[in-house]
Enzyme design. Structure first.
Site, mmCIF file in Angstrom:
data_model
loop_
_atom_site.group_PDB
_atom_site.id
_atom_site.type_symbol
_atom_site.label_atom_id
_atom_site.label_comp_id
_atom_site.label_asym_id
_atom_site.label_seq_id
_atom_site.Cartn_x
_atom_site.Cartn_y
_atom_site.Cartn_z
ATOM 1 N N ASN A 1 0.923 -1.652 0.335
ATOM 2 C CA ASN A 1 0.241 0.166 -0.177
ATOM 3 C C ASN A 1 0.651 1.065 -0.734
ATOM 4 O O ASN A 1 1.264 1.663 1.211
ATOM 5 C CB ASN A 1 -1.269 -0.398 0.860
ATOM 6 C CG ASN A 1 -1.770 0.935 1.134
ATOM 7 O OD1 ASN A 1 -1.546 2.046 0.420
ATOM 8 N ND2 ASN A 1 -2.845 0.906 2.244
ATOM 9 N N ARG B 1 -2.457 -2.110 -3.304
ATOM 10 C CA ARG B 1 -3.341 -1.360 -3.145
ATOM 11 C C ARG B 1 -3.554 -0.103 -4.414
ATOM 12 O O ARG B 1 -2.953 0.472 -4.867
ATOM 13 C CB ARG B 1 -3.773 -0.889 -2.220
ATOM 14 C CG ARG B 1 -4.917 0.329 -2.007
ATOM 15 C CD ARG B 1 -5.082 0.879 -0.765
ATOM 16 N NE ARG B 1 -6.727 1.221 -0.106
ATOM 17 C CZ ARG B 1 -6.151 1.865 1.193
ATOM 18 N NH1 ARG B 1 -5.987 1.751 2.107
ATOM 19 N NH2 ARG B 1 -7.188 3.064 0.814
ATOM 20 N N HIS C 1 -12.798 3.697 -0.636
ATOM 21 C CA HIS C 1 -12.795 2.475 1.163
ATOM 22 C C HIS C 1 -13.081 1.474 0.316
ATOM 23 O O HIS C 1 -13.763 0.682 1.662
ATOM 24 C CB HIS C 1 -13.282 3.657 2.194
ATOM 25 C CG HIS C 1 -12.350 4.734 2.750
ATOM 26 N ND1 HIS C 1 -12.827 5.677 2.844
ATOM 27 C CD2 HIS C 1 -10.806 5.104 2.695
ATOM 28 C CE1 HIS C 1 -12.063 7.088 3.402
ATOM 29 N NE2 HIS C 1 -11.707 6.124 3.465
ATOM 30 N N LEU D 1 -14.154 6.202 10.153
ATOM 31 C CA LEU D 1 -13.581 6.958 9.830
ATOM 32 C C LEU D 1 -11.866 7.249 10.666
ATOM 33 O O LEU D 1 -11.464 6.664 11.497
ATOM 34 C CB LEU D 1 -14.072 7.582 11.124
ATOM 35 C CG LEU D 1 -15.838 7.434 11.259
ATOM 36 C CD1 LEU D 1 -16.254 8.096 12.372
ATOM 37 C CD2 LEU D 1 -16.677 8.296 10.083
ATOM 38 N N GLY D 2 -11.383 7.392 9.463
ATOM 39 C CA GLY D 2 -9.757 7.643 9.398
ATOM 40 C C GLY D 2 -9.218 8.999 9.397
ATOM 41 O O GLY D 2 -9.959 9.763 9.356
ATOM 42 N N ARG E 1 -8.974 17.185 4.538
ATOM 43 C CA ARG E 1 -9.782 17.228 2.974
ATOM 44 C C ARG E 1 -11.462 18.085 3.242
ATOM 45 O O ARG E 1 -11.677 17.345 4.548
ATOM 46 C CB ARG E 1 -10.140 15.827 2.350
ATOM 47 C CG ARG E 1 -8.694 15.183 1.679
ATOM 48 C CD ARG E 1 -8.988 13.765 0.792
ATOM 49 N NE ARG E 1 -8.129 13.206 1.593
ATOM 50 C CZ ARG E 1 -8.453 11.970 1.717
ATOM 51 N NH1 ARG E 1 -9.700 11.329 1.136
ATOM 52 N NH2 ARG E 1 -7.639 11.224 2.203
ATOM 53 N N ASP F 1 -5.599 15.213 13.465
ATOM 54 C CA ASP F 1 -5.363 14.254 14.322
ATOM 55 C C ASP F 1 -6.264 14.699 15.550
ATOM 56 O O ASP F 1 -5.977 15.352 16.074
ATOM 57 C CB ASP F 1 -4.005 13.807 14.862
ATOM 58 C CG ASP F 1 -3.699 13.135 15.346
ATOM 59 O OD1 ASP F 1 -4.046 12.047 16.292
ATOM 60 O OD2 ASP F 1 -3.030 12.148 14.517
ATOM 61 N N GLU G 1 -13.024 3.276 15.229
ATOM 62 C CA GLU G 1 -12.249 2.014 16.195
ATOM 63 C C GLU G 1 -11.689 2.511 18.202
ATOM 64 O O GLU G 1 -12.181 1.881 18.781
ATOM 65 C CB GLU G 1 -11.190 1.369 15.313
ATOM 66 C CG GLU G 1 -12.014 0.721 14.719
ATOM 67 C CD GLU G 1 -11.153 0.068 13.601
ATOM 68 O OE1 GLU G 1 -9.241 -0.585 14.275
ATOM 69 O OE2 GLU G 1 -10.997 -0.062 12.710
ATOM 70 N N GLU H 1 -7.724 -4.173 5.221
ATOM 71 C CA GLU H 1 -8.392 -4.173 4.058
ATOM 72 C C GLU H 1 -6.952 -4.490 3.671
ATOM 73 O O GLU H 1 -7.507 -5.318 2.358
ATOM 74 C CB GLU H 1 -7.611 -2.483 3.625
ATOM 75 C CG GLU H 1 -8.341 -1.196 3.956
ATOM 76 C CD GLU H 1 -8.258 0.077 4.254
ATOM 77 O OE1 GLU H 1 -8.333 0.238 5.360
ATOM 78 O OE2 GLU H 1 -9.176 1.488 3.212
HETATM 79 P P1 ADP Z 1 -5.384 6.407 7.214
HETATM 80 O O1 ADP Z 1 -7.183 6.774 6.833
HETATM 81 O O2 ADP Z 1 -4.291 7.158 7.539
HETATM 82 O O3 ADP Z 1 -5.337 5.039 8.021
HETATM 83 P P2 ADP Z 1 -6.064 5.830 10.128
HETATM 84 O O4 ADP Z 1 -7.355 4.888 9.965
HETATM 85 O O5 ADP Z 1 -4.864 5.383 11.055
HETATM 86 O O6 ADP Z 1 -6.048 7.062 9.398
HETATM 87 O O7 ADP Z 1 -6.979 6.707 11.347
HETATM 88 C C1 ADP Z 1 -5.990 8.258 11.910
HETATM 89 C C2 ADP Z 1 -7.433 8.789 13.082
HETATM 90 O O8 ADP Z 1 -7.313 7.952 14.094
HETATM 91 C C3 ADP Z 1 -6.566 10.397 13.152
HETATM 92 O O9 ADP Z 1 -6.986 11.209 13.353
HETATM 93 C C4 ADP Z 1 -6.076 9.620 14.549
HETATM 94 O O10 ADP Z 1 -5.745 10.958 15.263
HETATM 95 C C5 ADP Z 1 -7.487 8.577 14.869
HETATM 96 N N1 ADP Z 1 -7.006 7.406 16.158
HETATM 97 C C6 ADP Z 1 -6.373 7.290 16.111
HETATM 98 N N2 ADP Z 1 -6.194 6.651 17.789
HETATM 99 C C7 ADP Z 1 -7.189 6.670 18.483
HETATM 100 C C8 ADP Z 1 -7.791 7.407 19.844
HETATM 101 N N3 ADP Z 1 -7.159 6.265 20.342
HETATM 102 N N4 ADP Z 1 -8.607 8.002 20.015
HETATM 103 C C9 ADP Z 1 -8.818 9.169 18.920
HETATM 104 N N5 ADP Z 1 -8.879 8.918 17.553
HETATM 105 C C10 ADP Z 1 -7.689 7.887 17.884
#
Ligand code: ADP
Length: 402
Positions: free
Chosen positions: A9, A94, A182, A210-211, A242, A284, A334, A381
């Site tokens: 990826n 990917r 996604h 939601l990432g 974004r 973040d 998550e 994924e």
């Molecule tokens: P990507 O799209 O880069 O794969 P991820 O699925 O890893 O992203 O998600 C990143 C987001 O998840 C960031 O905003 C990060 O702050 C949030 N995140 C990760 N762990 C936690 C946590 N324990 N509590 C709150 N938010 C979290």
């Protein structure tokens, strides 16, 4: 010898990888996972056991010109040194965009590489980075089967109407339509719904991925019927950097009145908006949560995020004609207890009731009552890419044998 798969990826300066054993009649089994970061600058490599313990790491200085090419050469030789009893059988990639024609994963050959290159204009910020490792591996390991797995393919089940923009028809014919992204994550969630509740697998389920990137997908019988992302990965929910859905008129205003170049406007929408843009602090969620009680801008960004998710869920409930289940997944979905609580608080009208203590411990079920249920399900994924790569490999071998 155990045949193994590498799943790649690739991003602009990073390369994530996982290595899977392919045992007979069993799911691909994760052996190692790792990451190269800072490619093109001060690069760093780390690899872990599937169980999570660090196995090896390495760093390079910025003067060493360590990019994707060097990272893949390093990965191949690392695996050769450590693979006792294993033999590389295929590589799965990917690939963000499969355009209109790729509705399933595909074995890469010259004509496929050309077809995927032709899709670069549809995803100029992602597709070139996804294709680079394909080209490098074809050169370094000629004859090694490589499979492209698409983020868009899962949504090809959507109806013509769900994927249509109200634009002149020649634009649709030229590929301007809603694709959705996604898909590898939604494919995984759809594949495990029955393990959580068999009714979900046959029901109306909304998945909230939601990432850093974020979108929602409406599933009916495990199949995508609508999603919030559209032509590009900009549409729908606000994300880390974004903007999500905005009035297209804003873009003309940026170009004409604010005198931004198209590249500057693109950079604002992709890299300076979302949680980062609204808060002015960070993309973040962890950082924003830590500041939200004392900083109004951090709170505003989070409030907008939850508000938009709730509104878009309402739209997908309409597309599905009701809701049987809601699933939270990816980094924020998550892990962020508060985002789940804020979103659920806006969905009582849909019959969803939060189980607060279950939410605090991460579920898996976080709702009470006999109405629609809500769940936290970790996505995977890479496992989907491994499954798809293996299935393409097996069907190719079967064709050759017949
Ligand atoms: P990507 O799209 O880069 O794969 P991820 O699925 O890893 O992203 O998600 C990143 C987001 O998840 C960031 O905003 C990060 O702050 C949030 N995140 C990760 N762990 C936690 C946590 N324990 N509590 C709150 N938010 C979290």
């Amino acid at each position: 010898m155990i045949p193994v798969l590498i799943v790649l990826n690739a991003g602009s300066s990073s390369l994530k990888f996982q290595v899977f054993d392919m045992l007979d009649n069993a799911e691909p089994r994760l052996v190692w996972k790792g990451l190269y970061e800072g490619l093109g600058g001060a690069a760093h490599f780390v690899i872990r056991h599937a169980r999570g313990a660090d196995l090896d790491e390495m760093s390079w200085n910025s003067g060493e010109e360590f990019g994707h090419e060097e990272a893949l050469a390093h990965l191949i030789s690392w695996l050769r040194e450590h693979q006792e009893g294993r033999k590389l059988a295929a590589i799965g990639h990917r690939v963000v965009h499969g355009g209109q024609s790729f509705s399933r994963p595909v074995l890469v050959d010259d004509s496929i590489v050309q077809a995927l290159e032709a899709l670069v204009p549809l995803a100029p910020l992602h597709q070139p980075h996804n294709l680079e490792p394909i080209r490098i591996m074809r050169r370094r390991l000629p004859g090694m089967p490589q499979v492209a797995c698409f983020d868009t393919a899962f949504h090809q089940t959507q109806s013509d109407i769900a994927s249509l923009f109200a634009l002149p028809r020649e634009m649709r014919e030229g590929g301007v339509r809603r694709y959705g992204f996604h898909g590898l994550s939604y494919d995984y969630i759809a594949s495990v719904l029955a393990d959580y509740d068999p009714r979900l697998a046959e029901g109306r389920v909304i998945v909230a991925h939601l990432g850093n990137g974020a979108s929602l997908c409406a599933l009916k019988d495990g199949v995508s019927v609508a999603t919030t992302m559209g032509f590009s990965a900009l549409d729908g929910l606000p994300m880390g950097t974004r903007c999500g859905a905005i009035d297209a008129g804003v873009v003309f205003y940026m170009l004409r009145e604010m005198k931004l170049t198209p590249e500057e406007a693109e950079s604002v929408l992709y890299k300076k908006s979302g949680l980062l843009g609204v808060s002015g602090i960070s993309n973040d969620m962890r950082m924003l949560r830590s500041k939200a009680t004392t900083n109004a801008d951090a709170k505003r960004a989070i409030d907008l995020f939850a508000y938009r998710i709730t509104r878009e869920i309402g739209s997908l409930v309409a597309a599905l004609g009701g809701i049987d289940g809601l699933v939270f997944t990816a980094g924020i979905g998550e892990n962020d207890v508060a985002t789940r609580a804020e979103v659920m608080a806006g969905l009582t009208w849909a019959g969803l009731t939060m189980d607060e203590s279950a939410n605090r411990i991460g579920g898996p079920r976080i709702s009470t009552g006999s109405g629609p249920s809500a769940w936290v399900i970790p996505t995977d994924e890479e496992l989907v890419i491994a499954r798809q790569t293996r299935s393409v490999l097996e069907s190719t071998q079967a064709k050759l044998a017949s």
